[in-house]
Write an enzyme that holds these catalytic residues in place. Structure first.
Site, PDB file in Angstrom:
ATOM      1  CB  THR A  21      20.782  31.665  60.531  1.00  0.00           C
ATOM      2  OG1 THR A  21      21.938  32.428  60.922  1.00  0.00           O
ATOM      3  CG2 THR A  21      21.124  30.826  59.315  1.00  0.00           C
ATOM      4  CE1 TYR A  22      22.292  37.195  63.379  1.00  0.00           C
ATOM      5  CE2 TYR A  22      21.284  39.339  63.032  1.00  0.00           C
ATOM      6  CZ  TYR A  22      22.400  38.575  63.278  1.00  0.00           C
ATOM      7  OH  TYR A  22      23.620  39.186  63.433  1.00  0.00           O
ATOM      8  CB  THR A  23      14.589  34.818  65.204  1.00  0.00           C
ATOM      9  OG1 THR A  23      14.453  35.729  64.111  1.00  0.00           O
ATOM     10  CG2 THR A  23      15.019  35.583  66.429  1.00  0.00           C
ATOM     11  CG  ASN A  24      15.417  29.166  64.299  1.00  0.00           C
ATOM     12  OD1 ASN A  24      16.638  29.225  64.419  1.00  0.00           O
ATOM     13  ND2 ASN A  24      14.649  28.603  65.215  1.00  0.00           N
ATOM     14  N   GLY A  25      15.159  32.543  60.727  1.00  0.00           N
ATOM     15  CA  GLY A  25      14.557  33.116  59.523  1.00  0.00           C
ATOM     16  C   GLY A  25      13.442  34.097  59.793  1.00  0.00           C
TER      17      GLY A  25
END
Length: 356
Positions: free
Chosen positions: A61-65
């Site tokens: 999920t970092y930076t929404n993918g």
């Protein structure tokens, strides 16, 4: 003696070779308001690998993918040379109760999504990201072992979990012949040393490499914070989202104690002709049990500055000053067990040498 990114270290009780500084990819993408655009992130990736770096840290999920997608794009040409570490358990779809958590359904769905985003057929190192206190450890361990047996994951690890749970899991994995944990990722820096009470001694005893995140204390140890910055805080999830400095204030990192530690870091850096970030990273690099601190640069200049930590040699007196200003209380039972009284009643005047 100076280190280099291609002076590799073994990760835990495995044969996996990783660079002594990992490159965090949470800055790949601007969805969180303070990351690097694609072209800038590419420069970070290229410079790190050009110098022999091979260890990358991201999460589903970092930076929404975007973090995984950009890392997968950049890694495509040299995939087999790189160690890609990602994580599962954070909520991927708000409102879907099974899109987060440490259970098997969340684990498999997250891994499948990471494989797509990273554009690869396997993950080198998979972390359980955040302990949720709900899933039986046998379910977690068997699920991780199944992924290893399927070849979708090569090694497994854990992050942000109590030391007693990690040691329990490691013992169960050993007894049942399941894939052991080879690393623990934890916050660790001169301003956050509480991992020294249990997590790091546990990791050294149980064969886990320690991979610290936030080794610069959210940037506080770079020397860019002042005491007046303590008045800048807003809410953690609201107006501070696009202002990393205010977010760190809101998270409680900008305190009198932490600023006093940063002051000593700046003094040592001045003595060595180095930057405060390099001194703080050098301390973490050489801490007992640590394998590879994670650096999180947003610009090539920040990356070059962080990599300069590999060349820093701290003198014994400088280490002593840093340790003294950042010292923590050991707490119970550690303080009691380390006391002169206990040494006297258990060993008297005997001299006992521990070897090996």
């Amino acid at each position: 003696m100076a280190l280099t990114l291609d002076t590799y270290r073994l990760l835990g009780r495995s044969g996996l070779r990783v660079s002594p500084l990992a490159l965090g990819a949470a800055t790949f993408g601007t969805e969180w308001g303070w990351g690097a655009e694609r072209d800038e992130a590419r420069k970070l990736f290229d410079r790190y690998t050009e110098l022999g770096g091979n260890f990358f840290d991201t999460a589903s999920t970092y930076t929404n993918g975007s973090s995984e997608r950009l890392l997968g794009e950049f890694a495509r040409g040299d995939r087999d040379k790189l160690v890609l570490a990602t994580k599962y358990s954070t909520l991927r779809r708000p409102g879907d109760p099974n899109s987060g958590g440490t259970h098997r359904k969340s684990m498999l769905a997250s891994v499948e999504g990471s494989l797509r985003q990273l554009n690869t057929d396997h993950i080198d190192l998979l972390y359980l990201n955040i302990w949720d206190f709900r899933t039986p450890v046998e379910e977690i361990l068997r699920g991780l072992d199944d992924l290893v047996r399927l070849g979708k994951v090569l090694y497994v690890a854990i992050s942000s979990a109590p030391a007693w749970q990690v040691s329990r899991m490691q013992a169960i994995a050993d007894l049942r012949g399941w894939s052991p944990l080879i690393a623990v990722e934890t916050e660790y820096s001169l301003i956050e040393r509480t991992a020294e009470r249990d997590l790091i001694p546990m990791a050294r005893e149980m064969g886990l490499g320690v991979v610290p995140f936030s080794p610069l204390g959210g940037g506080v140890l770079t020397g860019k914070y002042r005491r007046e910055d303590r008045d800048r805080a807003g809410s953690v999830a609201g107006e501070t989202a696009n202002d990393r400095k205010s977010l760190n204030v809101a998270l409680g990192w900008v305190t009198d104690r932490n600023l006093a530690i940063a002051d000593v870091v700046k003094e040592v850096a001045s003595e060595l002709g180095r930057t405060p970030a390099q001194v703080a990273l050098a301390w973490a690099l050489n801490a007992p049990g640590v394998t590879a601190p994670i650096i999180g640069a947003r610009t090539p200049a920040q990356l070059e500055d962080n990599l300069g930590a590999l060349e820093v040699d701290l003198t014994p007196s400088q280490l002593a000053r840093l340790d003294e200003v950042s010292a923590i209380e050991l707490g119970n039972p550690h303080a009691t067990l380390a006391s002169d009284h206990i040494r006297t009643v258990t060993s008297g005047d005997m001299k006992i040498e521990i070897r090996g």
